[in-house]
Motif scaffolding. Structure first.
Motif, mmCIF file in Angstrom:
data_model
loop_
_atom_site.group_PDB
_atom_site.id
_atom_site.type_symbol
_atom_site.label_atom_id
_atom_site.label_comp_id
_atom_site.label_asym_id
_atom_site.label_seq_id
_atom_site.Cartn_x
_atom_site.Cartn_y
_atom_site.Cartn_z
ATOM 1 N N MET A 197 0.826 -1.201 0.000
ATOM 2 C CA MET A 197 0.000 0.000 0.000
ATOM 3 C C MET A 197 0.863 1.254 0.000
ATOM 4 N N GLY A 198 2.026 1.176 0.656
ATOM 5 C CA GLY A 198 2.936 2.306 0.588
ATOM 6 C C GLY A 198 3.501 2.493 -0.802
ATOM 7 N N ALA A 199 3.783 1.377 -1.471
ATOM 8 C CA ALA A 199 4.371 1.440 -2.809
ATOM 9 C C ALA A 199 3.379 1.953 -3.847
ATOM 10 N N VAL A 200 2.083 1.662 -3.660
ATOM 11 C CA VAL A 200 1.102 2.070 -4.671
ATOM 12 C C VAL A 200 0.570 3.478 -4.411
ATOM 13 N N GLY A 201 1.118 4.155 -3.396
ATOM 14 C CA GLY A 201 0.696 5.529 -3.155
ATOM 15 C C GLY A 201 0.915 6.399 -4.384
ATOM 16 N N TRP A 202 2.054 6.181 -5.042
ATOM 17 C CA TRP A 202 2.343 6.953 -6.259
ATOM 18 C C TRP A 202 1.287 6.696 -7.321
ATOM 19 N N ALA A 203 0.888 5.418 -7.487
ATOM 20 C CA ALA A 203 -0.105 5.063 -8.498
ATOM 21 C C ALA A 203 -1.447 5.717 -8.200
ATOM 22 N N ARG A 204 -1.826 5.775 -6.925
ATOM 23 C CA ARG A 204 -3.100 6.387 -6.570
ATOM 24 C C ARG A 204 -3.073 7.886 -6.858
ATOM 25 N N ARG A 205 -1.935 8.520 -6.623
ATOM 26 C CA ARG A 205 -1.830 9.954 -6.891
ATOM 27 C C ARG A 205 -1.834 10.255 -8.382
ATOM 28 N N HIS A 206 -1.417 9.277 -9.184
ATOM 29 C CA HIS A 206 -1.342 9.486 -10.635
ATOM 30 C C HIS A 206 -2.330 8.588 -11.376
ATOM 31 N N GLN A 207 -3.451 8.285 -10.721
ATOM 32 C CA GLN A 207 -4.413 7.362 -11.315
ATOM 33 C C GLN A 207 -4.990 7.901 -12.625
ATOM 34 N N ARG A 208 -5.175 9.204 -12.701
ATOM 35 C CA ARG A 208 -5.708 9.792 -13.929
ATOM 36 C C ARG A 208 -4.736 9.583 -15.093
ATOM 37 N N ALA A 209 -3.455 9.793 -14.834
ATOM 38 C CA ALA A 209 -2.457 9.601 -15.889
ATOM 39 C C ALA A 209 -2.392 8.146 -16.318
ATOM 40 N N ILE A 210 -2.515 7.232 -15.355
ATOM 41 C CA ILE A 210 -2.507 5.803 -15.685
ATOM 42 C C ILE A 210 -3.704 5.454 -16.557
ATOM 43 N N SER A 211 -4.869 6.032 -16.222
ATOM 44 C CA SER A 211 -6.068 5.787 -17.029
ATOM 45 C C SER A 211 -5.886 6.319 -18.445
ATOM 46 N N ARG A 212 -5.277 7.495 -18.559
ATOM 47 C CA ARG A 212 -5.042 8.063 -19.895
ATOM 48 C C ARG A 212 -4.090 7.173 -20.695
ATOM 49 N N ALA A 213 -3.033 6.697 -20.051
ATOM 50 C CA ALA A 213 -2.065 5.839 -20.749
ATOM 51 C C ALA A 213 -2.712 4.515 -21.151
ATOM 52 N N GLY A 214 -3.470 3.917 -20.232
ATOM 53 C CA GLY A 214 -4.156 2.666 -20.556
ATOM 54 C C GLY A 214 -5.161 2.851 -21.669
ATOM 55 N N GLY A 215 -5.924 3.949 -21.614
ATOM 56 C CA GLY A 215 -6.880 4.226 -22.683
ATOM 57 C C GLY A 215 -6.193 4.451 -24.016
ATOM 58 N N GLY A 216 -5.030 5.104 -23.976
ATOM 59 C CA GLY A 216 -4.275 5.315 -25.208
ATOM 60 C C GLY A 216 -3.836 4.005 -25.829
ATOM 61 N N MET A 217 -3.445 3.042 -24.970
ATOM 62 C CA MET A 217 -3.067 1.722 -25.476
ATOM 63 C C MET A 217 -4.252 1.055 -26.166
ATOM 64 N N LEU A 218 -5.441 1.171 -25.576
ATOM 65 C CA LEU A 218 -6.627 0.562 -26.181
ATOM 66 C C LEU A 218 -6.939 1.212 -27.523
ATOM 67 N N VAL A 219 -6.852 2.530 -27.587
ATOM 68 C CA VAL A 219 -7.111 3.232 -28.844
ATOM 69 C C VAL A 219 -6.125 2.775 -29.914
ATOM 70 N N LEU A 220 -4.857 2.630 -29.544
ATOM 71 C CA LEU A 220 -3.836 2.181 -30.499
ATOM 72 C C LEU A 220 -4.176 0.801 -31.040
ATOM 73 N N VAL A 221 -4.562 -0.132 -30.154
ATOM 74 C CA VAL A 221 -4.933 -1.468 -30.606
ATOM 75 C C VAL A 221 -6.127 -1.393 -31.550
ATOM 76 N N GLY A 222 -7.110 -0.556 -31.216
ATOM 77 C CA GLY A 222 -8.281 -0.405 -32.081
ATOM 78 C C GLY A 222 -7.906 0.112 -33.463
ATOM 79 N N VAL A 223 -7.012 1.092 -33.513
ATOM 80 C CA VAL A 223 -6.572 1.643 -34.803
ATOM 81 C C VAL A 223 -5.849 0.570 -35.620
ATOM 82 N N LEU A 224 -5.021 -0.230 -34.958
ATOM 83 C CA LEU A 224 -4.305 -1.300 -35.658
ATOM 84 C C LEU A 224 -5.278 -2.316 -36.245
#
Length: 248
Positions: A197-224
């Motif tokens: 839980m201490g290690a994932v503190g960074w992920a929780r603070r940057h959850q929006r950026a992670i969602s954007r990156a994950g969504g970008g990966m999905l869009v890329l796969v869709g385009v391919l």
């Protein structure tokens, strides 16, 4: 079984689909319906109060988390098996299906990025009795169903790729890889709760950026998929993999 694994190892489609499925599972773990509620989930499946999770027995934490992961894996692997079987029966329409599913994946990626507010939906199961390890697989099964509206975008791209595989076993294998990406961090968190839980503190603070990156990966796969580049890359990888003989 051996023949299937040999075939899978030489499959160009699996060579690129497996990493995508694994990353999709990891992105799902860091989604708003999993990571923030992780202490509650662990409490449900172990029967241990949230305040006592960091001092609970490792055997109990391991058993509860593994059984929970197996429970939701059943849901997702059954879906992958179904989509793989459907892909096999509709193989002659592979190109048309790729375009349609690619467009769907692009939309799912935009949803995951938060760019389609009308489709944003988060469903959580709020009241679950802390009955412990014995019921953990059942909880995992029903939580898997409850997570679908939230992790649907990432799971959707994996099911799309399962359909592209064209066989039920490959579809099952691909969703199993997805479950590894989602489930292994869950088990690690159970075994080292405070540190994790201490290690994932960074992920929780940057959850929006992670969602954007994950969504970008999905869009890329869709385009391919839509452009046919996915199929072209798969063909090249199949030719490359086919050039290697079995090593005894």
């Amino acid at each position: 079984m051996g023949d299937w694994f040999a075939d899978a190892a030489g499959s160009g489609s699996l060579l690129i689909a497996v990493p995508v499925a694994l990353v999709a599972g990891l992105v799902s773990f860091f989604s708003p319906c999993v990571l923030p509620l992780l202490p509650g989930y662990l409490s449900y499946v172990t029967g241990v109060g949230v305040q006592d999770l960091d001092t609970a027995g490792r055997g109990r934490m391991l058993a509860g988390s593994v059984l929970f992961v197996l429970g939701f894996s059943v849901v997702f692997v059954l879906g992958g098996t179904l989509f793989g079987a459907i892909g096999q029966s509709l193989f002659q329409y592979r190109r048309e299906i790729s375009v349609v599913l690619g467009l769907v994946v692009i939309v799912l990626g935009l949803v995951f990025m938060g760019l389609v507010p009308v489709l944003q939906r988060e469903v959580r199961i709020h009241a679950v009795p802390a009955v412990g390890v014995g019921i953990a697989p059942v909880l995992g099964f029903f939580f898997g169903l409850g997570w679908l509206p939230c992790i649907g975008p990432t799971l959707g791209v994996v099911l799309t790729l399962a359909n592209q595989e064209g066989t039920a076993p490959r579809g099952a294998f691909l969703t199993f890889v997805y479950c590894l990406g989602l489930g292994v961090p869950f088990i690690v968190a159970a075994l080292a709760f405070r540190r994790f839980m201490g290690a994932v503190g960074w992920a929780r603070r940057h959850q929006r950026a992670i969602s954007r990156a994950g969504g970008g990966m999905l869009v890329l796969v869709g385009v391919l998929l839509v452009t046919g580049v996915w199929d072209a890359v798969v063909t090249d990888l199949q030719s490359w993999a086919g050039g290697f003989g079995a090593v005894v």
